[in-house]
Design a protein around this motif. Sequence first.
Motif, PDB file in Angstrom:
ATOM      1  N   TRP A 143       8.190  10.423   4.442  1.00 13.12           N
ATOM      2  CA  TRP A 143       7.818   9.782   3.265  1.00 13.12           C
ATOM      3  C   TRP A 143       8.082  10.730   1.899  1.00 13.12           C
ATOM      4  O   TRP A 143       8.099  10.361   0.886  1.00 13.12           O
ATOM      5  CB  TRP A 143       6.298   9.564   3.276  1.00 13.12           C
ATOM      6  CG  TRP A 143       5.468  10.807   3.606  1.00 13.12           C
ATOM      7  CD1 TRP A 143       5.154  11.935   2.721  1.00 13.12           C
ATOM      8  CD2 TRP A 143       5.141  11.289   4.723  1.00 13.12           C
ATOM      9  NE1 TRP A 143       4.420  12.950   3.235  1.00 13.12           N
ATOM     10  CE2 TRP A 143       4.431  12.445   4.527  1.00 13.12           C
ATOM     11  CE3 TRP A 143       5.320  11.067   6.181  1.00 13.12           C
ATOM     12  CZ2 TRP A 143       3.794  13.354   5.584  1.00 13.12           C
ATOM     13  CZ3 TRP A 143       4.770  11.638   7.141  1.00 13.12           C
ATOM     14  CH2 TRP A 143       3.882  13.158   6.879  1.00 13.12           C
ATOM     15  N   GLU A 144       8.571  11.869   2.234  1.00 14.16           N
ATOM     16  CA  GLU A 144       8.961  12.934   0.907  1.00 14.16           C
ATOM     17  C   GLU A 144      10.258  12.219   0.333  1.00 14.16           C
ATOM     18  O   GLU A 144      11.156  12.011   0.826  1.00 14.16           O
ATOM     19  CB  GLU A 144       9.086  14.018   1.616  1.00 14.16           C
ATOM     20  CG  GLU A 144       7.943  14.979   2.020  1.00 14.16           C
ATOM     21  CD  GLU A 144       8.190  16.462   2.262  1.00 14.16           C
ATOM     22  OE1 GLU A 144       9.507  16.773   2.350  1.00 14.16           O
ATOM     23  OE2 GLU A 144       7.126  17.046   2.597  1.00 14.16           O
ATOM     24  N   GLY A 145      10.072  12.305  -0.928  1.00 13.71           N
ATOM     25  CA  GLY A 145      11.149  11.608  -1.912  1.00 13.71           C
ATOM     26  C   GLY A 145      11.016  10.372  -2.055  1.00 13.71           C
ATOM     27  O   GLY A 145      12.026   9.828  -2.717  1.00 13.71           O
ATOM     28  N   SER A 146      10.066   9.646  -1.341  1.00  9.50           N
ATOM     29  CA  SER A 146       9.593   8.354  -1.722  1.00  9.50           C
ATOM     30  C   SER A 146       8.517   8.230  -2.837  1.00  9.50           C
ATOM     31  O   SER A 146       7.598   9.025  -2.588  1.00  9.50           O
ATOM     32  CB  SER A 146       9.598   7.419  -0.514  1.00  9.50           C
ATOM     33  OG  SER A 146       9.168   6.293  -0.675  1.00  9.50           O
ATOM     34  N   VAL A 147       8.649   7.309  -3.666  1.00  6.37           N
ATOM     35  CA  VAL A 147       7.494   7.210  -4.696  1.00  6.37           C
ATOM     36  C   VAL A 147       6.224   6.391  -4.220  1.00  6.37           C
ATOM     37  O   VAL A 147       5.242   6.965  -4.040  1.00  6.37           O
ATOM     38  CB  VAL A 147       8.045   6.104  -5.857  1.00  6.37           C
ATOM     39  CG1 VAL A 147       7.099   5.985  -6.830  1.00  6.37           C
ATOM     40  CG2 VAL A 147       9.062   7.178  -6.825  1.00  6.37           C
ATOM     41  N   PHE A 148       6.598   5.510  -3.218  1.00  7.28           N
ATOM     42  CA  PHE A 148       5.524   4.766  -2.695  1.00  7.28           C
ATOM     43  C   PHE A 148       5.840   4.006  -1.499  1.00  7.28           C
ATOM     44  O   PHE A 148       7.211   3.520  -1.523  1.00  7.28           O
ATOM     45  CB  PHE A 148       5.081   3.549  -3.738  1.00  7.28           C
ATOM     46  CG  PHE A 148       3.513   3.245  -3.495  1.00  7.28           C
ATOM     47  CD1 PHE A 148       2.610   3.552  -4.183  1.00  7.28           C
ATOM     48  CD2 PHE A 148       3.354   2.083  -2.644  1.00  7.28           C
ATOM     49  CE1 PHE A 148       1.239   3.156  -3.859  1.00  7.28           C
ATOM     50  CE2 PHE A 148       1.942   1.560  -2.480  1.00  7.28           C
ATOM     51  CZ  PHE A 148       0.842   2.130  -2.843  1.00  7.28           C
ATOM     52  N   GLY A 149       5.061   4.019  -0.510  1.00  5.96           N
ATOM     53  CA  GLY A 149       5.564   3.098   0.784  1.00  5.96           C
ATOM     54  C   GLY A 149       4.234   3.258   1.840  1.00  5.96           C
ATOM     55  O   GLY A 149       3.250   3.634   1.611  1.00  5.96           O
ATOM     56  N   VAL A 150       4.618   2.308   2.881  1.00  8.74           N
ATOM     57  CA  VAL A 150       3.484   2.535   4.022  1.00  8.74           C
ATOM     58  C   VAL A 150       4.490   2.408   5.254  1.00  8.74           C
ATOM     59  O   VAL A 150       5.427   2.295   5.408  1.00  8.74           O
ATOM     60  CB  VAL A 150       2.467   1.056   3.994  1.00  8.74           C
ATOM     61  CG1 VAL A 150       2.014   0.915   2.736  1.00  8.74           C
ATOM     62  CG2 VAL A 150       3.898  -0.465   4.152  1.00  8.74           C
ATOM     63  N   ALA A 151       3.420   2.927   6.170  1.00  9.80           N
ATOM     64  CA  ALA A 151       4.014   2.961   7.734  1.00  9.80           C
ATOM     65  C   ALA A 151       2.903   2.479   8.492  1.00  9.80           C
ATOM     66  O   ALA A 151       1.857   2.960   8.556  1.00  9.80           O
ATOM     67  CB  ALA A 151       4.382   4.432   8.190  1.00  9.80           C
ATOM     68  N   VAL A 152       3.538   1.511   9.547  1.00 11.38           N
ATOM     69  CA  VAL A 152       2.441   1.036  10.647  1.00 11.38           C
ATOM     70  C   VAL A 152       3.069   1.359  11.914  1.00 11.38           C
ATOM     71  O   VAL A 152       4.217   1.209  12.113  1.00 11.38           O
ATOM     72  CB  VAL A 152       2.180  -0.394  10.133  1.00 11.38           C
ATOM     73  CG1 VAL A 152       1.638  -0.783   9.038  1.00 11.38           C
ATOM     74  CG2 VAL A 152       3.681  -1.389  10.420  1.00 11.38           C
ATOM     75  N   GLY A 153       2.066   1.465  12.974  1.00 14.54           N
ATOM     76  CA  GLY A 153       2.289   1.270  14.207  1.00 14.54           C
ATOM     77  C   GLY A 153       3.127   0.187  14.653  1.00 14.54           C
ATOM     78  O   GLY A 153       2.742  -1.013  14.445  1.00 14.54           O
ATOM     79  N   ALA A 154       4.117   0.064  15.147  1.00 15.18           N
ATOM     80  CA  ALA A 154       5.009  -1.222  15.773  1.00 15.18           C
ATOM     81  C   ALA A 154       4.588  -1.794  17.330  1.00 15.18           C
ATOM     82  O   ALA A 154       4.400  -0.728  17.866  1.00 15.18           O
ATOM     83  CB  ALA A 154       6.384  -0.753  15.775  1.00 15.18           C
TER      84      ALA A 154
END
Length: 542
Positions: A143-154
């Motif tokens: 996530w580093e270098g990204s302004v905003f985001g999400v991560a979910v388990g697939a």
Amino acid sequence: MRQTEAKGRALAQAIESGAKNAILGNSLLEEQIGQRLLDNARLIDQLLLAGAVDREVLKQISAMNRLQKIELLNAQGQPWEPRPPPKTPQEMHARMLAARGEENFSAHPPFGMFMWGRRWHLPARGEQAGDDLPPRLKEKKFWEGSVFGVAVGARSFPGVIAVHADAAYILNFKNEIGVQRQIEELGRQSDIDYVALLDNDLKVVAHTDPALLNRQETEPLLSKVRSDGGDLGRIVAREDGKREYEIVRPIRLNASTLGLLKIGLSLEPVDLAWRNSLRSTLILSLAVLAVGILGMTVIFYNQHSHMEQVKTLEAEVARRERLSALGDLAATVAHEVRNPLNAVSMGLQRLKGEFHPTEDEEEYAHFIELMRGEVARLNSIVEEFLSLARPLELKPEEVRVEELLQETAALTRSDAASRKIEIAVAAASDLPAARVDRNYFKQVLLNLVLNGVQAMPDGGKIALEAKAAGGNLTIAVTDTGAGIPKEILPRIFEPYFTTKTRGSGLGLAIARRIVEAHGGKLTAESEAGRGSRFEIAVPLAR
């Protein structure tokens, strides 16, 4: 200063309220963006389960939803490649049945949700971002270098689906409705130097100067204000030497401290008002002092003028009393001396006509004439005594001043010419006539002209001038003689005061009395070595 402090606290309260609303709005915005990204991640997971997604489909989804990128990562943090989509519906249906029957989801249970870039998020107590991530994913820090985001388990594969938001779109949206825009607008006011919003780590998250964003504050006093929870107001000096009033105020929301609000108010208006007040006070004090001095000066001047008038009146009364006493004495002396003088005069006349000496006849005649001249002189003195003593009986008539001056000049010109003295008359022929006693006025002019002749034994010039101005007729007699010494000038109109060896000292006193009887004034100006000027002023209308 009290007004500035009250204004600063009111402004801080208003900004705090606006900041709270903006923080809540930003937090809600982040929640909505996060939910939107989560919806995208779940949609992708569903499509992966259906086997209908490849890299090209992911690029299309990213472009349609304004996403920066979509990442599929396995448990080791490496990119996971989806299978190609089925070519026929039957192949898709078979793949789904196979996935339901063959996939063992317990082998890779989902780790939950992970969200980053939430500046305005208030985490729950004990919550730590990324606690649910597998160790390998934590090490990758994707996530580093990204302004905003999400991560979910697939569910579709053993790994995570990371969705990154478009940074430009998010930042522009935040700038339009965020705290920074409000603070920048406040900073445009002339008396506000700066407004800064700091988070709990004393990092600048909003500032009137965008260049100072993300700067770390290290002042210990700010940490003390954050821990104590009270407001701070103080005067600080800037680097350019100017002063400002700084207010530091904690921002709380639901019993939680969100950060600190710093406001710097310029003290230039206060300093300017102080200087203006000081200058106005000084000017007012000087004006009061000047008015007081002027008032005292006017009082003293009026008092001095009043005293001078009193002294002049007292001197005039004393002079008139002396003249009155002298008049009584003169009347008595004249009465007692006149009869013997008449007898002596008649005796000398009989001696001259009836007695003829046998020798020295010329010497006898000369002696008789000398005696008669002295008797005549004594008689003239007696006459002057009487004129000073008796009331003046004026016989006013319309007199042309220019003609009166010419007559006076003609009567004295022969005597003046013998002494090399020139007599000049300067008077307009259209001067208004003066209503005066002709004989008395001629006596005054003759006295002044003869005094001028006697003051110039070596020759000179006498000027007779006349003019009308301000309802008065002014006649001046000016000579170029030796002048009158300054110390005796005030005494020349006193009776019996004279500097001549054979003068009686009554000529100027009688002249002044005649002028005053006409309602006028006789004055004298003189300078030693430059002559004298006698001026007669009488009103034209009486």
